[in-house]
Motif scaffolding. Structure first.
Motif, PDB file in Angstrom:
ATOM      1  N   UNK A 264       0.806  -1.226   0.000  1.00 49.51           N
ATOM      2  CA  UNK A 264       0.000   0.000   0.000  1.00 49.51           C
ATOM      3  C   UNK A 264       0.835   1.271   0.000  1.00 49.51           C
ATOM      4  N   UNK A 265       1.991   1.250   0.667  1.00 49.88           N
ATOM      5  CA  UNK A 265       2.776   2.481   0.823  1.00 49.88           C
ATOM      6  C   UNK A 265       4.028   2.521  -0.042  1.00 49.88           C
ATOM      7  N   UNK A 266       4.453   1.379  -0.562  1.00 48.36           N
ATOM      8  CA  UNK A 266       5.663   1.373  -1.392  1.00 48.36           C
ATOM      9  C   UNK A 266       5.380   0.900  -2.816  1.00 48.36           C
ATOM     10  N   UNK A 267       4.154   0.474  -3.106  1.00 46.66           N
ATOM     11  CA  UNK A 267       3.805   0.035  -4.445  1.00 46.66           C
ATOM     12  C   UNK A 267       4.554  -1.200  -4.898  1.00 46.66           C
ATOM     13  N   UNK A 268       4.822  -2.124  -3.997  1.00 49.49           N
ATOM     14  CA  UNK A 268       5.581  -3.324  -4.325  1.00 49.49           C
ATOM     15  C   UNK A 268       4.751  -4.269  -5.191  1.00 49.49           C
ATOM     16  N   UNK A 269       5.431  -5.176  -5.897  1.00 49.83           N
ATOM     17  CA  UNK A 269       4.751  -6.131  -6.775  1.00 49.83           C
ATOM     18  C   UNK A 269       4.102  -7.244  -5.957  1.00 49.83           C
ATOM     19  N   UNK A 270       2.834  -7.547  -6.193  1.00 47.77           N
ATOM     20  CA  UNK A 270       2.176  -8.633  -5.463  1.00 47.77           C
ATOM     21  C   UNK A 270       2.817 -10.002  -5.702  1.00 47.77           C
ATOM     22  N   UNK A 392      -2.195   2.293   6.481  1.00 48.41           N
ATOM     23  CA  UNK A 392      -1.046   1.484   6.891  1.00 48.41           C
ATOM     24  C   UNK A 392       0.170   2.316   7.276  1.00 48.41           C
ATOM     25  N   UNK A 393       0.080   3.648   7.185  1.00 48.57           N
ATOM     26  CA  UNK A 393       1.202   4.462   7.623  1.00 48.57           C
ATOM     27  C   UNK A 393       1.447   4.318   9.111  1.00 48.57           C
ATOM     28  N   UNK A 394       0.424   3.864   9.870  1.00 46.60           N
ATOM     29  CA  UNK A 394       0.592   3.698  11.315  1.00 46.60           C
ATOM     30  C   UNK A 394       1.496   2.495  11.629  1.00 46.60           C
ATOM     31  N   UNK A 395       1.781   1.669  10.625  1.00 48.58           N
ATOM     32  CA  UNK A 395       2.632   0.498  10.856  1.00 48.58           C
ATOM     33  C   UNK A 395       3.983   0.907  11.433  1.00 48.58           C
ATOM     34  N   UNK A 396       4.597   1.923  10.848  1.00 52.04           N
ATOM     35  CA  UNK A 396       5.912   2.366  11.326  1.00 52.04           C
ATOM     36  C   UNK A 396       5.819   2.980  12.713  1.00 52.04           C
ATOM     37  N   UNK A 397       4.769   3.738  12.991  1.00 56.56           N
ATOM     38  CA  UNK A 397       4.615   4.315  14.328  1.00 56.56           C
ATOM     39  C   UNK A 397       4.530   3.210  15.380  1.00 56.56           C
ATOM     40  N   UNK A 398       3.782   2.178  15.056  1.00 57.99           N
ATOM     41  CA  UNK A 398       3.579   1.099  16.023  1.00 57.99           C
ATOM     42  C   UNK A 398       4.868   0.315  16.254  1.00 57.99           C
ATOM     43  N   UNK A 399       5.549  -0.077  15.168  1.00 61.12           N
ATOM     44  CA  UNK A 399       6.762  -0.892  15.323  1.00 61.12           C
ATOM     45  C   UNK A 399       7.867  -0.120  16.044  1.00 61.12           C
ATOM     46  N   UNK A 400       8.017   1.153  15.735  1.00 61.71           N
ATOM     47  CA  UNK A 400       9.044   1.951  16.416  1.00 61.71           C
ATOM     48  C   UNK A 400       8.725   2.091  17.898  1.00 61.71           C
ATOM     49  N   UNK A 401       7.470   2.403  18.233  1.00 55.63           N
ATOM     50  CA  UNK A 401       7.098   2.574  19.639  1.00 55.63           C
ATOM     51  C   UNK A 401       7.226   1.272  20.413  1.00 55.63           C
TER      52      UNK A 401
END
Length: 425
Positions: A264-270, A392-401
């Motif tokens: 969703x945030x990096x446009x990676x290939x499925x 899904x931008x909250x993913x980084x906030x959660x993992x860092x915290x």
């Protein structure tokens, strides 16, 4: 949030399994000490009196407990229940069936991750707990790798689960081969049971009127209850439990949402993004196996400092995933996070055993394992609810915290075992 509900299903299965585990294991380990043979089925005195001629009327006082038989039977039971997860996943037609599959899988896993297997591994001379957990991660590394490859070839993901039944059959065969009770184990358990009943093996002959003294089952249950209360009365037990809760949630949140985040945030290939999850588990497996081989016997101060360093590196990698907009870099950082995360849980169990009294080690490991399982379901579920609203931008906030919380809590643990004062004779 729909995906997060699957973690909640795992929580339900894990909680039910943890509550029922001790009762089921105690039942599976029941055997007749007065008989000079062992069976793999648990004893049920009422039915055995009906179908077995050499069972006396005083049988309820003659039932013993065999740890080797209980360990073997519980592991086999888990191997028989877990294939139901693959069957349901491969044939499910709706979401509730998938949710039930996760409940079944977590319930079956509770028989493998229970305190008896962990405590058994720790009690062996080489104490290869890190290697055991590392082998677990090898499976976690292989599964998404194979599944992603099959899906890239146009094969339905359901076939992956049905094909995994072959692995279940292999696992069952290896479990039976490795953990089946030997004759020496039966004789040792028989001697302990007869000593507990305060009789010798020749003091009772089936078919005679010799009565067996009542066993100390009530005293054993009371002792287990006191040990549990003793463990729960220790502040460090609660502190380690909180750490295990955060760690279990952080590990599952990262591996459960990193693929979605990259999509969703990096446009990676499925067709290739699923390999990132395999990279994380590959790093986890390597970290735990290296820990098991090289760090298990190290001094507590060294292990404490090493785990602190691992969490610092994990923090830096999560920051890079947050700030660097590159699928390749994020994938490499995920591998490093897995490598750093691998030794943390076995290191936590080792430090906990160093700090807490030996009397509560088995109960303490059971509590930590159960709490970590709860964290691996609750925190990802919360993350899913938040991301359902804010993305899904909250993913980084959660993992860092979560990484910062683990590091801060770890700093409060002593780096060396406290001095123990010997009790007066």
């Amino acid at each position: 949030m729909t995906s997060s509900l699957l973690f909640t299903g795992s929580t339900v299965g894990s909680v039910v399994g943890t509550i029922l585990l001790e009762r089921i294991v105690n039942f599976l380990g029941r055997f007749y000490p007065f008989l000079d043979q062992h069976t793999y089925l648990p004893v049920v005195p009422f039915f055995d009196r009906l179908f077995t001629k050499n069972v006396p009327a005083a049988l309820p006082c003659g039932v013993g407990y065999s740890p080797a038989k209980a360990r073997f039977s519980s592991l086999v039971l888990g191997c028989l229940l877990h294939p139901l997860f693959f069957i349901v996943m491969g044939t499910a037609r709706n979401y509730p069936a998938l949710l039930m599959a996760y409940v079944i899988a977590a319930f079956a896993r509770s028989f493998w991750t229970g305190e008896r297997l962990n405590f058994y591994v720790v009690s062996t001379p080489k104490k290869p707990l890190g290697v055991l957990l590392g082998c677990w991660c090898i499976g976690s590394f292989s599964a998404p790798l194979v599944c992603q490859t099959l899906m890239a070839e146009g094969i339905s993901w359901k076939h992956f689960y049905l094909g995994s039944l072959v692995i279940s059959a292999i696992a069952l065969s290896l479990t039976i081969f490795s953990f089946r009770p030997t004759r020496d184990e039966f004789l040792a358990d028989r001697k302990v049971a007869l000593d507990t009943m305060q009789i010798s093996p020749s003091a009772h002959i089936p078919g005679t009127e010799t009565m067996i003294q009542p066993s100390n089952a009530e005293k054993v249950r009371e002792s287990s209850a006191r040990t549990l209360l003793l463990a729960l009365s220790m502040p460090y037990q609660w502190a380690f439990s909180l750490f295990a809760f955060i760690y279990g949630g952080s590990e599952t949140t990262f591996q459960g949402f990193i693929v979605t985040y990259l999509l969703t945030n990096r446009g990676s290939s499925p067709n290739t993004v699923g390999y990132v999850s395999s990279g994380f588990w590959g790093g986890m497996a390597a970290g735990r196996i290296l820990w098991g081989y090289y760090c298990t016997g190290s001094v507590a101060v060294y292990r404490h400092g090493l785990v602190s360093f691992l969490m610092c590196v994990s923090f830096l990698m999560t920051i890079l995933i947050w700030l660097v907009d590159s699928t390749i870099e994020n994938a490499l950082s995920s591998v490093v996070v897995g490598l750093m995360y691998g030794p943390i849980f076995p290191g936590t169990l080792g430090l906990c055993n160093d700090i807490l009294p030996r009397d509560v080690h088995m109960v303490s490991m059971a509590i930590l394992t159960a709490v970590a399982s709860a964290g691996s379901a609750v925190l990802p579920f919360i993350t899913g609810i938040i991301s359902n609203k804010d993305g899904m931008r909250v993913f980084c906030y959660v993992t860092v915290s979560q990484t910062v919380s683990m590091f801060v809590l770890w700093l409060f643990f002593p780096s060396s075992p406290p001095a123990r004062v010997s009790s007066p004779a």
